[in-house]
Design an enzyme around this catalytic site. Structure first.
Site, mmCIF file in Angstrom:
data_model
loop_
_atom_site.group_PDB
_atom_site.id
_atom_site.type_symbol
_atom_site.label_atom_id
_atom_site.label_comp_id
_atom_site.label_asym_id
_atom_site.label_seq_id
_atom_site.Cartn_x
_atom_site.Cartn_y
_atom_site.Cartn_z
ATOM 1 N N CYS A 274 -23.095 -19.603 -64.932
ATOM 2 C CA CYS A 274 -22.003 -19.392 -65.892
ATOM 3 C C CYS A 274 -21.934 -20.460 -66.987
ATOM 4 O O CYS A 274 -22.148 -20.152 -68.156
ATOM 5 C CB CYS A 274 -20.673 -19.355 -65.145
ATOM 6 S SG CYS A 274 -20.583 -17.996 -63.990
ATOM 7 N N ILE A 275 -21.616 -21.695 -66.602
ATOM 8 C CA ILE A 275 -21.264 -22.710 -67.603
ATOM 9 C C ILE A 275 -22.421 -22.991 -68.578
ATOM 10 O O ILE A 275 -22.188 -23.110 -69.786
ATOM 11 C CB ILE A 275 -20.768 -24.021 -66.926
ATOM 12 C CG1 ILE A 275 -19.639 -23.715 -65.933
ATOM 13 C CG2 ILE A 275 -20.312 -25.040 -67.958
ATOM 14 C CD1 ILE A 275 -18.390 -23.132 -66.529
#
Ligand code: NAD
Length: 434
Positions: A274-275
């Site tokens: 994600c990040i």
């Protein structure tokens, strides 16, 4: 009765047959929550081994214990298949397929497109489709809606289409699918009502928003916020390193301010699905609107430098012990992208292992959650931590798993580079901190 009223009736009476497409870290926990709420859930995945495991009641996702999954499978509440033909029998579908980046850092929409193409073949009136995969604003209305309207059905009347960002935090025992508030936005108000009514049956808190684009942007704001603040923490760490200041002590002291400050921590680099990825979905989209996402690019650059900085730190530390990095044995403690999970996707440990190898170090690793690595051109088996430490000229803590015996490490290692402040409270000449 309108399609909306009929769908709500089926949802509220649990007669609605629920489908989850993509049974990974996001899809499988969702399927379990829907089954717990009383729905019969059909999971669809392209990987037969995953489907077979689920049908045997065996979980491969750390946050879903087998003893939670098995009774649901045995009771007929969850079944899995590779056959999209099952869609013909379903009332609701949550799509939880991957959304990675291509090498060029452009969104890879192929998983969303191919799963929607399959769903569209068996799509029928009265259905609710919700995309949960993280993506750029506009995906649901620009890309998906035409695929479902092509058959002549009208959104908001004949079928309902929403986006709802998944916010699951693997390995977090406090917040899981059920108690993380669920944001949902539909193409029309009726779509939002259908999506919210569905989630309310299974999840504690539902947050309806005005459109799919708002819901898509919510997720990107959340992850961009984290990515940029980690980038700031990393930049502060680089400054502190140059000035001989302990960055961890700085952040801990700043965090005592009861308002206006939220601590983020530096580390060996970003990891996970994600990040490091999601903000580039946003910058790709905003570029088309003529806006450069400069914070994102800058934070991406700083975060991307961290594995190099860590390897430089290892090299410098070894030099001070009059050992060149070339030919030295370096043992990496922890290769998962964060503490106490088994996921190595985008893990900075992979970059660090590559860089160490390129500079001639002999690298080993230990990780209680990752017995072997077979990705990104790395083929390695983990070794016992004790043996790895004993043989190493330098140990580098990349992931601070709770089960590592840090006192033993400090007692036995010749040299330690700690990228996570895992050795807070220990003092020894052998410790070099980020
Ligand atoms: N893992 C997380 O922590 C997390 C958190 C929030 C959001 N997300 C987002 O959720 C989405 C899913 O992530 P994940 O971590 O669950 O991924 P994952 O790789 O664990 O699971 C995705 C599943 O989809 C299956 N799949 C691929 N193509 C398919 C297709 N065409 N049809 C059916 N199934 C298909 C894969 O086999 C896999 O089982 C991504 O967009 C991700 O960004 C993930």
């Amino acid at each position: 009765m309108s399609h909306l009223e009929e769908l709500r009736r089926r949802i509220e009476s649990r007669q609605a047959r629920a489908g989850v497409v993509g049974l990974g870290y996001v899809g499988l926990p969702l399927a379990v929550e829907l089954a717990h709420a009383g729905f019969c859930v059909t999971g669809i995945d392209v990987l037969a081994p995953k489907v077979d495991a689920i049908n045997r009641g065996e979980s491969y996702v750390q946050d879903v214990p087998t003893d939670v999954l098995k009774p649901l499978v045995e009771a007929g509440k969850i079944r899995a298949t590779t056959d999209f033909g099952a869609v013909a029998q379903l009332d609701t579908i949550n799509i939880c397929v991957p959304t990675p980046l291509r090498k060029t850092k452009d969104p890879d929409m192929s998983y969303i497109v191919s799963s929607c193409q399959e769903i569209a073949k068996y799509f029928h009136a009265g259905m609710l489709v919700i995309l949960e995969s993280t993506t750029y604003p506009g995906t649901t209305d620009e890309l998906m809606l035409p695929m479902f309207e092509a058959g002549g059905l009208k959104v908001g009347e004949d079928f309902f289409l929403c986006f709802s960002p998944e916010r699951v935090d693997p390995g977090n025992p406090q917040f899981q699918t059920k108690n993380i508030p669920k944001v949902v936005g539909g193409i029309t108000a009726a779509c939002t009502q259908a999506g919210a009514a569905f989630y309310r049956q299974a999840l504690d808190t539902v947050v309806p928003v005005g459109s799919t684009r708002v819901a898509e942007m919510v997720k990107l704001l959340e992850n961009t916020f984290r990515m940029i603040n980690i980038g700031l923490a990393n930049e502060i760490a680089l400054m502190c390193d140059r000035m001989g200041i302990n960055v961890w002590e700085v952040i801990d002291a700043a965090a005592t301010k009861p308002f206006g400050f939220m601590p983020f921590y530096p580390g060996p680099g970003l990891g996970g699905h994600c990040i490091p990825i999601d903000p580039f979905y946003l910058s790709w989209k905003t570029k088309q609107a003529g806006i450069e996402a400069r914070f994102i690019e800058l934070a991406g650059y700083i975060n991307g430098q961290m594995p190099h900085f860590i390897v430089d730190k290892i090299q410098n530390a070894l030099n001070e012990h009059t050992k060149p990095l070339k030919g030295s044995r370096v043992h990496v403690m922890g290769v998962a992208y964060k503490r106490d999970i088994d996921d190595v996707r985008e893990s900075p440990a992979l970059d660090i292992i590559h860089l160490l190898g390129r500079r001639g170090a002999v690298v080993s690793y230990s990780d209680p959650f990752v017995p072997q690595i077979a990705t990104d051109g790395i083929e390695m088996r983990g070794v016992d931590a004790g043996a790895g430490i004993a043989a190493a000229d330098c140990v580098v803590i990349v992931t601070d798993h709770k089960s590592f015996d840090y006192a033993d490490l400090v007692g036995r290692a010749r040299l330690i580079v700690d990228t996570r402040n895992a050795l807070k409270g220990f003092t020894s000449d052998t410790i070099v901190r980020l």
